[in-house]
Design a protein around this motif. Sequence first.
Motif, short mmCIF file in Angstrom:
data_model
loop_
_atom_site.label_atom_id
_atom_site.label_comp_id
_atom_site.label_asym_id
_atom_site.label_seq_id
_atom_site.Cartn_x
_atom_site.Cartn_y
_atom_site.Cartn_z
N ALA A 12 13.30 11.56 -8.44
CA ALA A 12 12.10 11.33 -9.46
C ALA A 12 11.02 10.61 -8.79
CB ALA A 12 12.67 10.38 -10.80
N LEU A 13 11.25 10.01 -7.51
CA LEU A 13 10.41 9.16 -6.76
C LEU A 13 9.34 10.20 -6.19
CD1 LEU A 13 12.34 6.27 -5.31
CD2 LEU A 13 10.34 6.11 -6.73
N VAL A 14 9.74 11.37 -5.78
CA VAL A 14 8.90 12.11 -4.80
C VAL A 14 7.62 12.43 -4.98
CG1 VAL A 14 8.85 14.11 -3.60
CG2 VAL A 14 11.17 13.00 -3.81
N ASP A 15 7.37 12.97 -6.61
CA ASP A 15 6.40 13.30 -7.09
C ASP A 15 5.19 12.08 -7.35
OD1 ASP A 15 6.62 16.02 -7.04
OD2 ASP A 15 7.22 16.05 -9.03
N PRO A 16 5.89 11.01 -7.85
CA PRO A 16 4.67 9.73 -7.91
C PRO A 16 4.23 9.24 -6.52
CG PRO A 16 6.66 9.27 -9.20
CD PRO A 16 7.03 10.76 -8.59
N LEU A 17 4.96 9.29 -5.44
CA LEU A 17 4.70 8.88 -4.14
C LEU A 17 3.66 9.76 -3.68
CD1 LEU A 17 8.04 7.80 -2.72
CD2 LEU A 17 6.28 6.25 -3.04
N VAL A 18 3.74 10.90 -3.69
CA VAL A 18 2.91 12.01 -3.34
C VAL A 18 1.38 11.88 -3.95
CG1 VAL A 18 2.36 14.59 -3.01
CG2 VAL A 18 4.69 13.78 -2.30
N LEU A 19 1.51 11.74 -5.43
CA LEU A 19 0.23 11.53 -6.11
C LEU A 19 -0.42 10.21 -5.90
CD1 LEU A 19 1.43 12.63 -9.67
CD2 LEU A 19 0.04 13.94 -8.31
N ALA A 20 0.55 9.20 -5.32
CA ALA A 20 -0.40 7.90 -4.85
C ALA A 20 -0.88 7.95 -3.68
CB ALA A 20 0.90 6.97 -4.87
N GLY A 21 -0.58 9.37 -2.78
CA GLY A 21 -1.02 9.62 -1.76
C GLY A 21 -0.21 9.19 -0.49
N GLY A 59 2.66 17.44 1.36
CA GLY A 59 3.26 15.97 1.43
C GLY A 59 4.60 15.53 1.58
N VAL A 60 5.48 16.65 1.31
CA VAL A 60 7.04 16.57 1.28
C VAL A 60 7.56 17.15 2.69
CG1 VAL A 60 8.99 16.64 -0.01
CG2 VAL A 60 6.90 16.25 -0.91
N SER A 61 8.42 16.55 3.31
CA SER A 61 9.38 17.03 4.32
C SER A 61 10.58 17.05 4.26
CB SER A 61 8.84 16.69 6.02
OG SER A 61 7.47 16.86 5.95
N ALA A 62 11.43 17.77 4.48
CA ALA A 62 12.80 17.71 4.06
C ALA A 62 13.74 17.59 5.58
CB ALA A 62 13.58 18.89 3.39
N ARG A 95 0.83 -0.94 -0.04
CA ARG A 95 -0.01 -0.01 0.21
C ARG A 95 0.91 1.36 -0.07
NH1 ARG A 95 -1.02 3.13 4.31
NH2 ARG A 95 -0.54 1.16 5.60
N LEU A 96 0.62 2.10 -0.89
CA LEU A 96 1.37 3.55 -0.90
C LEU A 96 0.43 4.54 -0.28
CD1 LEU A 96 2.77 3.39 -4.18
CD2 LEU A 96 3.86 2.44 -2.35
N HIS A 97 -0.85 4.58 -0.45
CA HIS A 97 -1.87 5.47 -0.06
C HIS A 97 -1.85 5.54 1.55
CE1 HIS A 97 -4.98 8.50 -0.10
NE2 HIS A 97 -5.71 7.53 0.91
N ASP A 98 -1.58 6.79 1.94
CA ASP A 98 -1.64 7.12 3.56
C ASP A 98 -0.45 6.84 4.13
OD1 ASP A 98 -4.07 8.32 3.55
OD2 ASP A 98 -5.26 7.00 3.82
N ARG A 99 0.51 6.34 3.38
CA ARG A 99 2.20 5.68 4.03
C ARG A 99 2.97 6.92 4.31
NH1 ARG A 99 3.15 -0.25 2.87
NH2 ARG A 99 4.08 -0.64 5.28
N VAL A 100 3.86 6.61 5.28
CA VAL A 100 4.97 7.77 5.25
C VAL A 100 6.14 7.07 5.18
CG1 VAL A 100 6.01 9.28 7.00
CG2 VAL A 100 3.37 8.55 7.23
N PHE A 101 6.83 7.53 4.07
CA PHE A 101 7.87 6.96 3.62
C PHE A 101 9.12 7.88 3.74
CE2 PHE A 101 5.23 4.60 0.67
CZ PHE A 101 5.67 3.36 0.78
N LEU A 102 10.19 7.32 4.42
CA LEU A 102 11.50 8.04 4.58
C LEU A 102 12.26 7.75 3.28
CD1 LEU A 102 13.69 9.67 6.09
CD2 LEU A 102 14.54 7.18 6.92
N LEU A 103 12.75 8.79 2.56
CA LEU A 103 13.41 8.60 1.27
C LEU A 103 14.78 9.03 1.50
CD1 LEU A 103 13.38 8.04 -1.68
CD2 LEU A 103 12.53 10.23 -2.15
N LEU A 104 15.62 8.42 1.32
CA LEU A 104 17.12 8.43 1.38
C LEU A 104 17.86 8.51 -0.17
CD1 LEU A 104 18.06 5.69 4.13
CD2 LEU A 104 17.29 7.96 4.43
N GLY A 105 18.36 9.72 -0.44
CA GLY A 105 18.93 10.14 -1.50
C GLY A 105 17.86 10.75 -2.54
N GLY A 106 16.99 11.41 -2.02
CA GLY A 106 15.80 12.03 -2.65
C GLY A 106 16.07 13.55 -3.14
#
Length: 260
Positions: A20-29, A47-50, A2-13
């Motif tokens: 390139a992963l940031v926008d698709p993840l946010v669009l997926a919820g 939807g994005v924190s740094a 499941r991607l929707h309503d998930r909180v992902f820590l993205l390393l190398g973002g």
Amino acid sequence: MRLHDRVFLLLGGTGGIGKALVDPLVLAGARVIVASRHPERTDHREGVSAVHLDLAAIDLDQQLVRLSEAYPDIDGMIHCAGQNRFAGLASMTVSELDAQYSVNLRSAMLVARHFVPRFEKAGGGALVFVGSTFGSIGFPGYTAYCAAKFGLRGFTEALRRELADTALQVVYVAPRATATEMNAEAVNELNRALGNRVDTPQAVASEILKAMENDERRRFIGWPEKLFVVINGILPRIVDKAMLKQLPVIRRFLNAGKSS
């Protein structure tokens, strides 16, 4: 997965595949927490924190504790940070060798070590690792990078089997050559000379998301690279001979990179 309503820590973002992963993840919820040494390079939007995180730091484990305290709702991690250098082994300094290990392998192990018990306690979580075709096929000029990526592939395989009786998901995705700023111009010229196909970061990001959404354990990207991975595992001498024929071309660009 499941991607929707998930909180992902993205390393190398902040660059290449990760960016390139940031926008698709946010669009997926999903909500995305981009961790890097340069958080100021992250586009600030909903939807994005740094956050700041130095994967090569000696105190990475302590940094991860502080990050988890600040963001206790993290339930997924995507490790796509990496370093490489196209150079002969004798041309690499000890610090460059250490950097390859620290960023490409050690950090992945420490991040997993940190989040596995937290995810188990929460009853689930996802650990996604971006490797490389060079994690299955040794390539001249990338001895240190291949060593680290071979290690990453072995680590994720062992970790997945170690967690097989839990609700945790471990995914390994191996891209082929990708057009990122990490590649020196000599590498771009080498790929053109050898006729290697090079994917865009967006194309690779799409493949990573497919692997995640389909709950795949591993995904190798690109043809005929996927075939070479299988051949190299069964009959490595065939790949040895193929690369021996390419070696004069590889050495030409390897020496060009050394002199620049």
